[in-house]
Scaffold this motif. Structure first.
Motif, mmCIF file in Angstrom:
data_model
loop_
_atom_site.group_PDB
_atom_site.id
_atom_site.type_symbol
_atom_site.label_atom_id
_atom_site.label_comp_id
_atom_site.label_asym_id
_atom_site.label_seq_id
_atom_site.Cartn_x
_atom_site.Cartn_y
_atom_site.Cartn_z
ATOM 1 N N MET A 95 -39.563 -49.683 2.954
ATOM 2 C CA MET A 95 -39.794 -48.583 2.683
ATOM 3 C C MET A 95 -38.740 -47.275 2.455
ATOM 4 O O MET A 95 -37.868 -47.577 2.768
ATOM 5 C CB MET A 95 -40.465 -48.664 4.262
ATOM 6 C CG MET A 95 -41.205 -47.217 5.068
ATOM 7 S SD MET A 95 -41.349 -47.435 5.781
ATOM 8 C CE MET A 95 -41.472 -45.982 6.790
ATOM 9 N N GLU A 96 -38.931 -46.183 1.562
ATOM 10 C CA GLU A 96 -38.903 -45.417 1.243
ATOM 11 C C GLU A 96 -38.616 -44.493 2.980
ATOM 12 O O GLU A 96 -39.885 -43.932 3.299
ATOM 13 C CB GLU A 96 -39.774 -44.491 0.583
ATOM 14 C CG GLU A 96 -39.431 -45.000 -1.445
ATOM 15 C CD GLU A 96 -38.266 -44.855 -1.634
ATOM 16 O OE1 GLU A 96 -36.883 -44.369 -1.627
ATOM 17 O OE2 GLU A 96 -37.001 -46.215 -1.973
ATOM 18 N N PRO A 97 -37.736 -43.891 2.892
ATOM 19 C CA PRO A 97 -37.735 -42.806 3.814
ATOM 20 C C PRO A 97 -38.040 -41.652 3.273
ATOM 21 O O PRO A 97 -38.086 -40.862 2.025
ATOM 22 C CB PRO A 97 -35.857 -42.459 3.678
ATOM 23 C CG PRO A 97 -35.318 -43.059 2.990
ATOM 24 C CD PRO A 97 -36.258 -43.883 2.053
ATOM 25 N N THR A 98 -38.999 -40.628 4.148
ATOM 26 C CA THR A 98 -39.295 -39.652 3.867
ATOM 27 C C THR A 98 -40.051 -37.816 5.076
ATOM 28 O O THR A 98 -38.662 -38.642 5.748
ATOM 29 C CB THR A 98 -41.233 -40.039 3.982
ATOM 30 O OG1 THR A 98 -41.929 -40.046 5.009
ATOM 31 C CG2 THR A 98 -41.754 -40.719 2.934
ATOM 32 N N ILE A 99 -40.020 -36.967 4.136
ATOM 33 C CA ILE A 99 -39.568 -35.998 4.641
ATOM 34 C C ILE A 99 -41.392 -35.386 5.218
ATOM 35 O O ILE A 99 -41.678 -35.041 4.506
ATOM 36 C CB ILE A 99 -38.155 -35.258 3.763
ATOM 37 C CG1 ILE A 99 -37.081 -35.659 3.906
ATOM 38 C CG2 ILE A 99 -38.331 -33.306 5.464
ATOM 39 C CD1 ILE A 99 -36.856 -35.028 3.494
ATOM 40 N N SER A 100 -41.236 -35.486 6.090
ATOM 41 C CA SER A 100 -42.869 -34.759 6.500
ATOM 42 C C SER A 100 -42.578 -33.061 6.959
ATOM 43 O O SER A 100 -41.618 -32.621 7.162
ATOM 44 C CB SER A 100 -43.723 -35.118 7.678
ATOM 45 O OG SER A 100 -43.487 -36.706 8.131
ATOM 46 N N ILE A 101 -43.337 -32.068 6.238
ATOM 47 C CA ILE A 101 -43.311 -30.780 6.197
ATOM 48 C C ILE A 101 -44.447 -30.807 7.555
ATOM 49 O O ILE A 101 -45.847 -30.218 7.312
ATOM 50 C CB ILE A 101 -43.291 -30.557 4.893
ATOM 51 C CG1 ILE A 101 -42.090 -30.689 3.663
ATOM 52 C CG2 ILE A 101 -43.173 -28.819 4.957
ATOM 53 C CD1 ILE A 101 -40.667 -29.488 4.089
ATOM 54 N N PRO A 102 -44.187 -29.870 8.426
ATOM 55 C CA PRO A 102 -45.419 -29.601 9.026
ATOM 56 C C PRO A 102 -46.227 -28.701 8.423
ATOM 57 O O PRO A 102 -45.976 -28.080 7.629
ATOM 58 C CB PRO A 102 -44.168 -28.417 10.113
ATOM 59 C CG PRO A 102 -42.889 -29.048 9.770
ATOM 60 C CD PRO A 102 -42.175 -29.207 8.305
ATOM 61 N N PRO A 103 -48.031 -28.719 8.783
ATOM 62 C CA PRO A 103 -48.564 -27.388 8.320
ATOM 63 C C PRO A 103 -47.746 -26.515 8.924
ATOM 64 O O PRO A 103 -47.359 -26.260 9.952
ATOM 65 C CB PRO A 103 -50.013 -28.316 9.601
ATOM 66 C CG PRO A 103 -49.295 -29.221 9.868
ATOM 67 C CD PRO A 103 -48.428 -29.469 10.243
#
Length: 175
Positions: free
Chosen positions: A1-9
Motif C-alpha cells: 500500500m502506498e503511503p498517503t497524506i491527507s489534506i483536511p477539508p
C-alpha cells in the motif's frame, strides 16, 4: 500500500511536494498556517515549505509558495546529470578499492610487487582512495595507541584531499 497524506477539508492543496528541487534547495517539509489562527494572522495563511539548501549540510530555509521557483527543466537535467556523474565516480572508486584488495594482501605478504597495469586510475578515484585509506589509518588500533604528534595530521591530509576534490569539480556556472 502506498503511503498517503491527507489534506483536511478547507485547506488549499500545496503547490509543491516532497523532494522537488527548487532554485534554493530541495523540499523536505511542509507546514500549513490555517486561516483565523495566530500564525496565519502573524505571517499569512497558506503553505510554508522547508528547503534543504545542501544535502551535505544541515542548513534549511522556510519559504512561502510565492518565494519558491522550481528549477527549469534544463537546470534540473543538469543538476541530476551532475549527481549521476558524481555517483558514477564514487562507484568507480569503490570498484578500484575492491580490485585493490588482493593486491594489498599480496603486497603485505611479499617483498617484491610488480605492477602490470599500464594506465592510471582517474584522479577522482585516487583522491577517493586516499581519503578512504586515511580514514582507515585514523581508526586503526595501532595508530590510536601511538603517541604520534606530527606537525601535519591525518586530518590535515584529509583536508588537503578535500580541497583537491573541490578543484576537480566542474565550475558551478558550467552546468
Amino acid at each position: 500500500m502506498e503511503p498517503t497524506i491527507s489534506i483536511p477539508p478547507g485547506w488549499q492543496y500545496p503547490r509543491f511536494g516532497f523532494g522537488q528541487r527548487t532554485e534554493v534547495g530541495q523540499v523536505i517539509g511542509l507546514k500549513y498556517y490555517e486561516e483565523d489562527t495566530y500564525l496565519a494572522n502573524e505571517y499569512g495563511a497558506g503553505w510554508r515549505y522547508i528547503l534543504l539548501l545542501d544535502k551535505h549540510g544541515e542548513d534549511e530555509e522556510h519559504r512561502t509558495e510565492d518565494e519558491i521557483k522550481l528549477l527549469s527543466p534544463q537546470e534540473l537535467k543538469a543538476t541530476l546529470e551532475a549527481e549521476i556523474n558524481n555517483h558514477q565516480r564514487q562507484i568507480q572508486s569503490l570498484k578500484h578499492q575492491l580490485d585493490a584488495i588482493p593486491a594489498i594482501v599480496l603486497a603485505a605478504n611479499s617483498t617484491v610487487v610488480e605492477t602490470t597495469q599500464a594506465s592510471y586510475p582517474s584522479l577522482h578515484d585516487l583522491v577517493d582512495a586516499g581519503k578512504f585509506i586515511l580514514k582507515k589509518i585514523a581508526k586503526h588500533p595501532d595508530y590510536l595507541t601511538l603517541e604520534y604528534q606530527p606537525d601535519l595530521t591525518i586530518g590535515d591530509a584529509d583536508t588537503a584531499l578535500s580541497y583537491l576534490e573541490v578543484e576537480l569539480e566542474p565550475p558551478e556556472n558550467s552546468r
